[in-house]
Design an enzyme around this catalytic site. Structure first.
Site, short mmCIF file in Angstrom:
data_model
loop_
_atom_site.label_atom_id
_atom_site.label_comp_id
_atom_site.label_asym_id
_atom_site.label_seq_id
_atom_site.Cartn_x
_atom_site.Cartn_y
_atom_site.Cartn_z
N PRO A 136 0.82 -1.22 0.00
CA PRO A 136 0.00 0.00 0.00
C PRO A 136 0.84 1.26 0.00
CG PRO A 136 -0.95 -1.60 1.47
CD PRO A 136 0.35 -2.19 1.01
N CYS A 137 0.46 2.20 -0.86
CA CYS A 137 1.29 3.39 -1.08
C CYS A 137 0.83 4.61 -0.31
CB CYS A 137 1.32 3.74 -2.57
SG CYS A 137 -0.32 4.17 -3.24
N GLN A 138 -0.36 4.55 0.32
CA GLN A 138 -0.90 5.75 0.95
C GLN A 138 0.04 6.40 1.96
OE1 GLN A 138 -2.44 2.91 0.53
NE2 GLN A 138 -4.54 3.18 -0.16
#
Length: 434
Positions: free
Chosen positions: A126-128
């Protein structure tokens, strides 16, 4: 990549239909190089790599709707473009589970031993935590540590090659000591410690034929073979009437839309109320400005465009497709204003129309926006295929950072010194406000 944070619970397996194609059911001369996909999301990375010739052994994600999408793709037998008789995710194990609960045996083909190795382990945690669209908590966010699960599985599975994808904000993300680029150094050293040499680069999807300006960070890692190069761009931006390099011009959003089917009436969103006038006054490629945040070196305010009020420039590739139900507005030749539909956004990400996304409209937008752009994945996959095909054993060495990485890290350090306290105060105020 999946947008969902890891959650507790036992791995649930979607049982695929029995098919004849697979890494163990065909003669050695006919087998496709194998792929294990982590943080698979809606399957954009898998889609591109399978087009390049890989066979997906297993794909996993914690997001239930993403896994339902992959299950539907598998059941629908979506053909692999240009490869007669092959279907996406045919025979793959689809595992609905948090990364920290996965074991290597879950991911290997049934009936194989611990000596079995995939040709490629691929995924984008996940890049958030690192995205400019989020709060950029980085390694402090529990999701920011999921790359350690990726590393742990890589150490146990010992893939011949690794492909890692993330947002470009990871280049300058700070480690716990506050050093810009510290997270990327941690990622590189983590893979080196388990025996892999690494190569990093930022790639723009528009440079590889996509009608979308989407810049993402990629890492290729090798253990016992030469470290593959990244593909060279096939397209470029026109400067005046000329191209800087001998490549094709970027594919524009206007060109892309002209080749798409007319959207279904129920999928079209038109502006209403005062928004109509706001959009009519915009020049394509601009939007309604956000409130500027005053900073030490920006006394007039550090502003941007509001994400829900941007008018696309049809003479350029689209801006980055986001995981939100507010894609850019477009102005058609007759003056009609409407948003890009979720199906158009999916096509901009490289998904074929047979890729049936499951869940609500909001979930579909989220799955699409979080996906890896398939055209880029395919081009990288071709470079990985060349390495697998050579079968030449060497001890690789990590490639140095691209020169621009050093420049951006230094600039970020300067910006933090100048505006760090003010930004931290503003972030704390936003968090307190909910």
């Amino acid at each position: 990549m999946s947008s969902a944070a890891a959650t507790s619970g036992h791995a649930a397996r979607f049982e695929p239909p029995r098919v004849s194609e697979g890494p163990l059911s065909t003669p050695n001369s006919e087998r496709k190089p194998t792929l294990i996909s982590l943080f698979s999301g809606a399957g954009g990375l898998d889609l591109g790599l399978e087009r390049a010739g890989f066979h997906t052994v297993s794909a996993t994600d914690v997001d239930a709707n993403c896994m339902k999408t992959l299950q539907k793709v598998q059941e629908s037998k979506v053909p692999v473009r240009g490869q007669e008789g092959r279907f996406h995710l045919a025979g793959a194990k689809l595992l609905h589970a948090p990364a920290e609960e996965l074991k290597p045996a879950d991911l290997r083909p049934d009936g194989t031993t611990s000596r079995w190795r995939p040709d490629v382990l691929a995924g984008g945690p996940p890049c958030q935590p690192f995205s400019s669209a989020g709060r950029q908590r980085g390694i402090e966010d529990p999701r920011g540590k999921l790359f350690l699960e990726f590393v742990s599985l890589a150490e146990q599975l010992k893939p011949r090659l690794i492909l890692f994808e993330n947002v470009r904000g990871l280049v300058t993300a700070k480690d716990p000591s506050g050093e810009p680029g510290g997270v990327l150094r941690l990622i590189r050293s983590s893979f080196e410690e388990i025996g892999y040499a690494t190569r990093f680069k930022l790639l723009n999807a528009a440079d590889f034929g996509a009608a979308q300006r989407r810049v993402r960070l990629f890492m290729i890692a090798a253990r016992d073979r030469s470290l593959p190069e990244f593909p060279e761009p096939t397209h470029g931006r026109l400067v005046g009437d000329t191209l800087i390099d001998e490549v094709k011009p970027w594919v524009t959003l206007g060109e892309f839309l002209s080749g798409q089917p007319a959207p279904a009436p129920e999928e079209i969103v038109y502006p209403t109320g005062s928004l109509v006038q706001e959009l009519q006054e915009l020049v394509p490629g601009t939007g309604v400005k956000s409130v500027g945040i005053v900073e030490a070196n920006r006394p007039s305010g550090h502003w941007g465009y509001r994400q829900d009020r941007f008018l696309a420039d049809l003479s350029l590739p689209a801006r980055t497709i986001r995981a939100a139900t507010t894609p850019d507005w477009i102005r058609l030749e007759d003056g009609t204003l409407r948003r890009l539909t979720w199906r158009e956004c999916a096509a901009l990400q490289g998904f074929p129309r047979g890729w049936e996304f499951q869940g609500t409209v909001a979930s579909k937008f989220r799955q699409i926006g979080n996906a890896v752009q398939a055209d880029v994945a395919e081009k990288i996959g071709m470079m990985l295929m060349q390495s697998i095909g050579s079968n030449r054993k060497v001890t690789p060495k990590s490639a140095p950072w691209p020169s621009e990485f050093h420049k951006w890290m230094a600039y970020t350090a300067m910006e933090h010194q100048t505006n760090g306290e003010r930004r931290a105060a503003a972030r704390k105020q936003r968090e307190m406000a909910g």
